[in-house]
Design a protein around this motif. Structure first.
Motif, PDB file in Angstrom:
ATOM      1  N   CYS A  23       5.906  -4.847 -44.129  1.00 29.13           N
ATOM      2  CA  CYS A  23       4.961  -5.425 -45.089  1.00 29.13           C
ATOM      3  C   CYS A  23       5.378  -6.836 -45.485  1.00 29.13           C
ATOM      4  O   CYS A  23       4.539  -7.743 -45.599  1.00 29.13           O
ATOM      5  CB  CYS A  23       4.847  -4.530 -46.321  1.00 29.13           C
ATOM      6  N   ASP A  24       6.670  -7.022 -45.683  1.00 30.12           N
ATOM      7  CA  ASP A  24       7.173  -8.338 -46.055  1.00 30.12           C
ATOM      8  C   ASP A  24       6.936  -9.348 -44.928  1.00 30.12           C
ATOM      9  O   ASP A  24       6.517 -10.488 -45.171  1.00 30.12           O
ATOM     10  CB  ASP A  24       8.669  -8.244 -46.381  1.00 30.12           C
ATOM     11  N   GLY A  83       4.577  -9.089 -42.663  1.00 34.37           N
ATOM     12  CA  GLY A  83       3.143  -9.315 -42.618  1.00 34.37           C
ATOM     13  C   GLY A  83       2.694 -10.340 -43.644  1.00 34.37           C
ATOM     14  O   GLY A  83       1.851 -11.207 -43.352  1.00 34.37           O
ATOM     15  N   ARG A  84       3.265 -10.256 -44.861  1.00 35.70           N
ATOM     16  CA  ARG A  84       2.909 -11.230 -45.904  1.00 35.70           C
ATOM     17  C   ARG A  84       3.336 -12.641 -45.492  1.00 35.70           C
ATOM     18  O   ARG A  84       2.605 -13.613 -45.711  1.00 35.70           O
ATOM     19  CB  ARG A  84       3.573 -10.840 -47.234  1.00 35.70           C
ATOM     20  N   LYS A  85       4.508 -12.752 -44.888  1.00 37.68           N
ATOM     21  CA  LYS A  85       4.988 -14.069 -44.458  1.00 37.68           C
ATOM     22  C   LYS A  85       4.110 -14.634 -43.337  1.00 37.68           C
ATOM     23  O   LYS A  85       3.819 -15.826 -43.294  1.00 37.68           O
ATOM     24  CB  LYS A  85       6.440 -13.973 -44.001  1.00 37.68           C
ATOM     25  N   ASP A 121       0.903 -13.947 -42.869  1.00 40.32           N
ATOM     26  CA  ASP A 121      -0.350 -14.375 -43.502  1.00 40.32           C
ATOM     27  C   ASP A 121      -0.191 -15.742 -44.156  1.00 40.32           C
ATOM     28  O   ASP A 121      -1.085 -16.598 -44.064  1.00 40.32           O
ATOM     29  CB  ASP A 121      -0.793 -13.340 -44.540  1.00 40.32           C
ATOM     30  N   LEU A 122       0.935 -15.954 -44.817  1.00 37.83           N
ATOM     31  CA  LEU A 122       1.178 -17.251 -45.449  1.00 37.83           C
ATOM     32  C   LEU A 122       1.271 -18.362 -44.410  1.00 37.83           C
ATOM     33  O   LEU A 122       0.755 -19.470 -44.617  1.00 37.83           O
ATOM     34  CB  LEU A 122       2.464 -17.189 -46.279  1.00 37.83           C
TER      35      LEU A 122
END
Length: 211
Positions: free
Chosen positions: A151-152, A154-156, A158-159
């Motif tokens: 998840c972490d 994936g967030r990176k 997306d950013l």
């Protein structure tokens, strides 16, 4: 000038604690000696350091002093051969705790594959079940940590995508701005050439030579 009052509490620094113990022990023995001389008192002191080392002082023989006063006060002392109820209770609790600790240590050694001699089939199956349960909990914990890591990531990602889109948009706007400026310069050049042509044509019609 008055001396600063020292707060009486345990000294955390080991070296300072040892120095204080040595100084105060000597001071205590000195005061005991003075008390024995001034007041004709029989004094016996036993002091144990934190490491268990014994320091003693007696105004006469320590052995003779103990024998003399133990015989005098023996009638007032309780019978030490009969432990009190509190002592028996405390001993029972301590024994149970020691047994429980030793039992847990034995179980841990067996989980490490040690001291398995003498175990029956049922006991081995029980140990295997316990180990499998522990491995399952470890696997679940690892899956949870991996999910959090994914998840972490994936967030990176997306950013990074958002940042890349923002940079691309800025590049497009920059190119559009440069194109617009180039078109403006071209239009001005065409207008100027047209004006020069019109001026020359007018001069020819009037019979005037261009300068």
């Amino acid at each position: 000038m008055t001396r600063k009052k020292i707060q009486i509490k345990k000294i955390d620094n080991i070296a300072a604690r040892q120095v204080a113990f040595s100084k105060r022990r000597k001071g205590l023995f000195k005061k005991a000696k003075e008390l024995a001389i001034l007041c004709d008192a029989e004094i016996g002191l036993l002091v144990f350091s934190a490491s268990g080392k014994l320091f003693d002082y007696a105004s006469s023989s320590m052995q003779a002093l103990l024998e003399k006063h133990s015989s005098v006060h023996s009638e007032n002392l309780p019978n030490l051969n009969e432990p009190s109820v509190e002592f028996q209770l405390e001993s029972n609790i301590r024994a149970k705790l020691n047994d429980e600790v030793e039992k847990k240590r034995h179980e841990l050694r067996q989980m490490k594959g040690e001291e398995l001699q003498g175990l029956g089939l049922e006991e081995l199956k029980k140990l295997e079940k316990s180990l499998l349960g522990g491995l399952t909990r470890v696997a679940e914990m690892m899956d949870g940590r991996n999910a959090e890591l994914i998840c972490d990531i994936g967030r990176k990602v997306d950013l990074l995508i958002e940042e890349n889109q923002r940079l691309n948009q800025l590049e497009v706007e920059k190119m559009a701005y440069q194109t617009h400026n180039m078109q403006g310069h071209s239009s001005e050049s065409i207008v100027n050439n047209s004006q020069d042509y019109d001026s020359s044509d007018t001069s020819l019609k009037l019979g005037l030579a261009p300068e």
